[in-house]
Scaffold this motif. Structure first.
Motif, PDB file in Angstrom:
ATOM      1  N   MET A 114     -38.312 -35.950   6.522  1.00  0.00           N
ATOM      2  CA  MET A 114     -38.224 -37.075   5.682  1.00  0.00           C
ATOM      3  C   MET A 114     -37.896 -36.326   4.349  1.00  0.00           C
ATOM      4  O   MET A 114     -38.488 -35.491   3.866  1.00  0.00           O
ATOM      5  N   LYS A 115     -36.925 -36.639   3.659  1.00  0.00           N
ATOM      6  CA  LYS A 115     -36.579 -36.164   2.194  1.00  0.00           C
ATOM      7  C   LYS A 115     -37.399 -36.414   1.109  1.00  0.00           C
ATOM      8  O   LYS A 115     -37.649 -37.796   1.286  1.00  0.00           O
ATOM      9  N   PRO A 116     -38.026 -35.642   0.513  1.00  0.00           N
ATOM     10  CA  PRO A 116     -38.969 -36.063  -0.518  1.00  0.00           C
ATOM     11  C   PRO A 116     -38.422 -36.921  -1.555  1.00  0.00           C
ATOM     12  O   PRO A 116     -37.175 -36.944  -1.875  1.00  0.00           O
ATOM     13  N   LEU A 117     -39.282 -37.957  -2.362  1.00  0.00           N
ATOM     14  CA  LEU A 117     -38.576 -38.733  -3.425  1.00  0.00           C
ATOM     15  C   LEU A 117     -38.831 -38.082  -4.661  1.00  0.00           C
ATOM     16  O   LEU A 117     -37.971 -38.109  -5.592  1.00  0.00           O
ATOM     17  N   LEU A 118     -39.658 -37.108  -4.829  1.00  0.00           N
ATOM     18  CA  LEU A 118     -40.222 -36.571  -6.079  1.00  0.00           C
ATOM     19  C   LEU A 118     -40.405 -35.024  -5.789  1.00  0.00           C
ATOM     20  O   LEU A 118     -41.113 -34.710  -5.084  1.00  0.00           O
ATOM     21  N   THR A 119     -39.815 -34.176  -6.963  1.00  0.00           N
ATOM     22  CA  THR A 119     -40.219 -32.857  -6.870  1.00  0.00           C
ATOM     23  C   THR A 119     -41.141 -32.366  -7.982  1.00  0.00           C
ATOM     24  O   THR A 119     -40.822 -32.787  -9.165  1.00  0.00           O
ATOM     25  N   LEU A 120     -42.241 -32.054  -7.711  1.00  0.00           N
ATOM     26  CA  LEU A 120     -43.263 -31.870  -8.827  1.00  0.00           C
ATOM     27  C   LEU A 120     -43.031 -30.336  -8.883  1.00  0.00           C
ATOM     28  O   LEU A 120     -42.984 -29.388  -8.091  1.00  0.00           O
ATOM     29  N   PHE A 121     -42.879 -29.860 -10.256  1.00  0.00           N
ATOM     30  CA  PHE A 121     -42.596 -28.342 -10.388  1.00  0.00           C
ATOM     31  C   PHE A 121     -43.625 -27.767 -11.774  1.00  0.00           C
ATOM     32  O   PHE A 121     -43.964 -28.883 -12.756  1.00  0.00           O
ATOM     33  N   SER A 122     -44.321 -26.698 -11.808  1.00  0.00           N
ATOM     34  CA  SER A 122     -45.104 -26.509 -12.650  1.00  0.00           C
ATOM     35  C   SER A 122     -44.915 -24.774 -12.990  1.00  0.00           C
ATOM     36  O   SER A 122     -44.581 -24.077 -11.911  1.00  0.00           O
ATOM     37  N   ALA A 123     -45.486 -24.400 -14.169  1.00  0.00           N
ATOM     38  CA  ALA A 123     -45.532 -22.873 -14.216  1.00  0.00           C
ATOM     39  C   ALA A 123     -46.766 -22.638 -14.757  1.00  0.00           C
ATOM     40  O   ALA A 123     -47.282 -22.457 -15.944  1.00  0.00           O
ATOM     41  N   PRO A 124     -47.956 -22.131 -13.714  1.00  0.00           N
ATOM     42  CA  PRO A 124     -49.371 -21.947 -14.154  1.00  0.00           C
ATOM     43  C   PRO A 124     -49.517 -20.675 -14.716  1.00  0.00           C
ATOM     44  O   PRO A 124     -48.607 -19.823 -15.009  1.00  0.00           O
ATOM     45  N   LYS A 125     -50.675 -20.785 -15.431  1.00  0.00           N
ATOM     46  CA  LYS A 125     -51.095 -19.372 -16.174  1.00  0.00           C
ATOM     47  C   LYS A 125     -51.663 -18.578 -15.031  1.00  0.00           C
ATOM     48  O   LYS A 125     -51.631 -18.813 -13.925  1.00  0.00           O
ATOM     49  N   PRO A 126     -51.950 -17.312 -15.353  1.00  0.00           N
ATOM     50  CA  PRO A 126     -52.314 -16.367 -14.318  1.00  0.00           C
ATOM     51  C   PRO A 126     -53.636 -16.873 -13.757  1.00  0.00           C
ATOM     52  O   PRO A 126     -54.499 -17.587 -14.420  1.00  0.00           O
ATOM     53  N   PHE A 127     -53.850 -16.280 -12.755  1.00  0.00           N
ATOM     54  CA  PHE A 127     -55.013 -16.723 -11.854  1.00  0.00           C
ATOM     55  C   PHE A 127     -56.108 -15.836 -12.066  1.00  0.00           C
ATOM     56  O   PHE A 127     -57.145 -15.613 -11.072  1.00  0.00           O
ATOM     57  N   ASP A 128     -56.097 -15.093 -13.095  1.00  0.00           N
ATOM     58  CA  ASP A 128     -57.183 -13.769 -13.304  1.00  0.00           C
ATOM     59  C   ASP A 128     -58.327 -14.354 -14.056  1.00  0.00           C
ATOM     60  O   ASP A 128     -59.490 -13.525 -13.963  1.00  0.00           O
ATOM     61  N   ARG A 129     -58.440 -15.395 -14.357  1.00  0.00           N
ATOM     62  CA  ARG A 129     -59.706 -16.059 -14.949  1.00  0.00           C
ATOM     63  C   ARG A 129     -60.298 -16.814 -14.040  1.00  0.00           C
ATOM     64  O   ARG A 129     -59.646 -17.764 -13.625  1.00  0.00           O
ATOM     65  N   GLU A 130     -61.633 -17.103 -13.665  1.00  0.00           N
ATOM     66  CA  GLU A 130     -62.213 -17.661 -12.654  1.00  0.00           C
ATOM     67  C   GLU A 130     -62.031 -19.239 -13.057  1.00  0.00           C
ATOM     68  O   GLU A 130     -61.689 -19.957 -12.072  1.00  0.00           O
ATOM     69  N   HIS A 131     -62.368 -19.689 -14.171  1.00  0.00           N
ATOM     70  CA  HIS A 131     -62.251 -21.344 -14.283  1.00  0.00           C
ATOM     71  C   HIS A 131     -60.733 -21.649 -14.309  1.00  0.00           C
ATOM     72  O   HIS A 131     -60.289 -22.417 -13.717  1.00  0.00           O
ATOM     73  N   ILE A 132     -59.842 -20.736 -15.111  1.00  0.00           N
ATOM     74  CA  ILE A 132     -58.339 -21.348 -15.072  1.00  0.00           C
ATOM     75  C   ILE A 132     -57.865 -21.318 -13.364  1.00  0.00           C
ATOM     76  O   ILE A 132     -57.154 -22.264 -13.052  1.00  0.00           O
ATOM     77  N   ALA A 133     -58.251 -20.307 -12.756  1.00  0.00           N
ATOM     78  CA  ALA A 133     -58.281 -20.301 -11.264  1.00  0.00           C
ATOM     79  C   ALA A 133     -58.397 -21.518 -10.496  1.00  0.00           C
ATOM     80  O   ALA A 133     -57.706 -22.273  -9.661  1.00  0.00           O
ATOM     81  N   LEU A 134     -59.728 -21.958 -10.782  1.00  0.00           N
ATOM     82  CA  LEU A 134     -60.486 -23.262 -10.297  1.00  0.00           C
ATOM     83  C   LEU A 134     -59.359 -24.466 -10.512  1.00  0.00           C
ATOM     84  O   LEU A 134     -59.203 -25.223  -9.623  1.00  0.00           O
ATOM     85  N   ILE A 135     -59.395 -24.603 -11.763  1.00  0.00           N
ATOM     86  CA  ILE A 135     -58.810 -25.782 -12.171  1.00  0.00           C
ATOM     87  C   ILE A 135     -57.190 -26.074 -11.789  1.00  0.00           C
ATOM     88  O   ILE A 135     -56.680 -26.979 -11.267  1.00  0.00           O
ATOM     89  N   GLN A 136     -56.646 -24.712 -11.704  1.00  0.00           N
ATOM     90  CA  GLN A 136     -55.088 -24.785 -11.069  1.00  0.00           C
ATOM     91  C   GLN A 136     -55.155 -24.940  -9.846  1.00  0.00           C
ATOM     92  O   GLN A 136     -54.171 -25.784  -9.200  1.00  0.00           O
ATOM     93  N   ARG A 137     -55.903 -24.633  -9.022  1.00  0.00           N
ATOM     94  CA  ARG A 137     -56.146 -24.702  -7.612  1.00  0.00           C
ATOM     95  C   ARG A 137     -56.173 -26.134  -7.386  1.00  0.00           C
ATOM     96  O   ARG A 137     -55.745 -26.685  -6.235  1.00  0.00           O
ATOM     97  N   ASN A 138     -57.253 -26.654  -8.166  1.00  0.00           N
ATOM     98  CA  ASN A 138     -57.411 -28.194  -7.874  1.00  0.00           C
ATOM     99  C   ASN A 138     -56.357 -29.015  -8.360  1.00  0.00           C
ATOM    100  O   ASN A 138     -55.823 -29.974  -7.392  1.00  0.00           O
ATOM    101  N   ALA A 139     -55.533 -28.642  -9.068  1.00  0.00           N
ATOM    102  CA  ALA A 139     -54.291 -29.540  -9.611  1.00  0.00           C
ATOM    103  C   ALA A 139     -53.323 -29.530  -8.461  1.00  0.00           C
ATOM    104  O   ALA A 139     -52.948 -30.416  -8.065  1.00  0.00           O
ATOM    105  N   ILE A 140     -53.165 -28.262  -8.104  1.00  0.00           N
ATOM    106  CA  ILE A 140     -52.041 -28.112  -6.894  1.00  0.00           C
ATOM    107  C   ILE A 140     -52.729 -28.680  -5.404  1.00  0.00           C
ATOM    108  O   ILE A 140     -51.908 -29.517  -5.054  1.00  0.00           O
ATOM    109  N   ARG A 141     -53.939 -28.740  -5.313  1.00  0.00           N
ATOM    110  CA  ARG A 141     -54.293 -29.519  -3.933  1.00  0.00           C
ATOM    111  C   ARG A 141     -54.189 -31.077  -4.425  1.00  0.00           C
ATOM    112  O   ARG A 141     -53.687 -31.809  -3.332  1.00  0.00           O
TER     113      ARG A 141
END
Length: 301
Positions: free
Chosen positions: A1-28
Motif C-alpha cells: 500500500m502506498k503511504p498517504l503521508l511522509t513524516l520527516f524530521s532532523a533529530p538532535k544527537p542521541f548522546d544525551r539520555e533525556h533527548i534520546a528518550l524523547i526522540q525515541r518516543n516521538a519516532i515510536r
C-alpha cells in the motif's frame, strides 16, 4: 500500500539520555500511525544511524550544513521530497509525539481541500520521563495525561507542517533548530494564497519538554545569532507569522474559514511596529507581549 503521508524530521544527537528518550518516543508514535505513514530521518547526528536501523526507519545522512555546522532546512526538505513515496509531506520536530487524531485530521483536510494548503497547530507541553509503549489504549491514555498535566503552548510555537509534496521547493538556506524559519513557512503560504489551516481543535500534539543544553551556551534557540540570520533570510521580523495568521480552522471534521477582525487588527499593529524596527524598550516589548496575549485570548473565544 502506498503511504498517504511522509513524516520527516532532523533529530538532535542521541548522546544525551533525556533527548534520546524523547526522540525515541516521538519516532515510536509516528510509526504507530500505521501503513498510511512513512518516516524519514535526516542528518548525520551522533546515534541517528543506529536508532534508524534499530527502528526500521529510512535514514538520509547527506544533509547540507551552514558554516556553523547546523543542518539547512532547504536541504532537509529537498532530500525528503526526493525520497518520499507519499503525495503529502509533514515536517515534524523530533520531540513531538503524534496521536492517531493527527492522521485523522490530515485525512479530513485532504477530503475537502487537497491542494494549496498548509496544516499547522498548537502543541501541548508535557513532562515525559519514561519510554513510550504503544500498547492497546496508549493514545487515549496519553491524550488524557497531556490535557490534565500539560500546557497548551502559544500560537508562536510551530512544530509541524503538513503540505502537498510540490510545495516549498524553493526555500532560503535557513538553519534548522533555530527561530524564524517556521514563521516564514506560514508567511510564505499566506503570500501564495494557500489555505493555512489551524488543526489545534482537532488534534492533541504533544511536545516533550527538554532543556537547551544541546545548543551553544545552553541558550534558547531564539537568542542565537543563527536565529537572527534566519529572520534576515525570511525578509525581516514583519514576516514572522504565527498560527494566529491561519485563515482556516479544522473543527468537528470540517475546514472552516476564520474571520476574526480583532485578531487581524492587533496583528497588523504588531507587524507595523516591527516594520519600523523591532521594539527594544521595556514599554515596546510589554506592548508586544500584551498584543500576543490578547490575540491568543481572542483566538480561543
Amino acid at each position: 500500500m502506498k503511504p498517504l503521508l511522509t513524516l520527516f524530521s532532523a533529530p538532535k544527537p542521541f548522546d544525551r539520555e533525556h533527548i534520546a528518550l524523547i526522540q525515541r518516543n516521538a519516532i515510536r508514535s509516528w510509526l504507530a500511525l500505521g501503513e498510511k505513514v512513512e518516516v524519514l530521518l535526516l542528518g548525520a547526528e551522533n546515534g541517528l544511524a543506529e536508532v534508524a536501523a534499530e527502528m526500521g526507519v529510512r535514514h538520509l545522512p547527506e544533509v547540507a550544513r551552514n558554516e556553523q555546522g547546523t543542518p539547512l532546512v532547504s536541504s532537509i526538505f529537498a532530500l525528503a521530497r526526493d525520497a518520499a513515496s507519499a503525495p503529502y509531506l509533514c515536517y515534524v520536530n523530533a520531540d513531538i509525539i503524534l496521536l492517531p487524531d493527527f492522521l485523522e485530521a490530515v485525512e479530513a483536510i485532504l477530503a475537502q481541500t487537497p491542494d494549496d494548503f498548509l496544516m499547522v497547530g498548537r502543541r501541548w507541553d508535557v513532562d515525559i520521563t519514561t519510554p513510550l509503549e504503544t500498547t492497546e489504549g496508549w493514545a487515549q491514555r496519553l491524550r488524557t495525561f497531556a490535557r490534565a498535566n500539560g500546557r497548551l503552548h502559544s500560537s508562536f510555537g510551530i512544530d509541524y507542517f503538513v503540505f502537498p509534496k510540490a510545495a516549498y521547493a524553493d526555500m532560503p538556506p535557513f538553519a534548522v533548530g533555530r527561530a524564524g524559519w517556521d514563521n516564514w513557512m506560514i508567511y510564505h503560504a499566506r503570500k501564495q494564497g494557500w489555505k493555512v489551516i489551524d488543526a489545534t481543535q482537532a488534534t492533541t500534539v504533544i511536545h516533550q519538554r527538554h532543556d537547551y543544553a544541546h545548543l551553544p551556551g545552553g541558550q534558547p534557540h531564539y537568542r542565537l545569532e543563527e536565529s537572527q540570520e534566519n529572520i534576515r533570510l525570511a525578509g525581516g521580523r514583519s514576516h514572522m507569522f504565527s498560527i494566529l495568521e491561519a485563515n482556516y480552522t479544522l473543527s468537528d471534521g470540517k475546514v472552516r474559514r476564520l474571520h476574526r477582525p480583532h485578531i487581524a487588527l492587533l496583528r497588523s499593529i504588531e507587524l507595523g511596529l516591527q516594520r519600523r524596527g523591532y521594539p527594544t524598550s521595556r514599554g515596546g516589548l510589554a506592548l508586544l507581549r500584551l498584543s500576543r496575549r490578547l490575540q491568543t485570548h481572542f483566538r480561543a473565544t
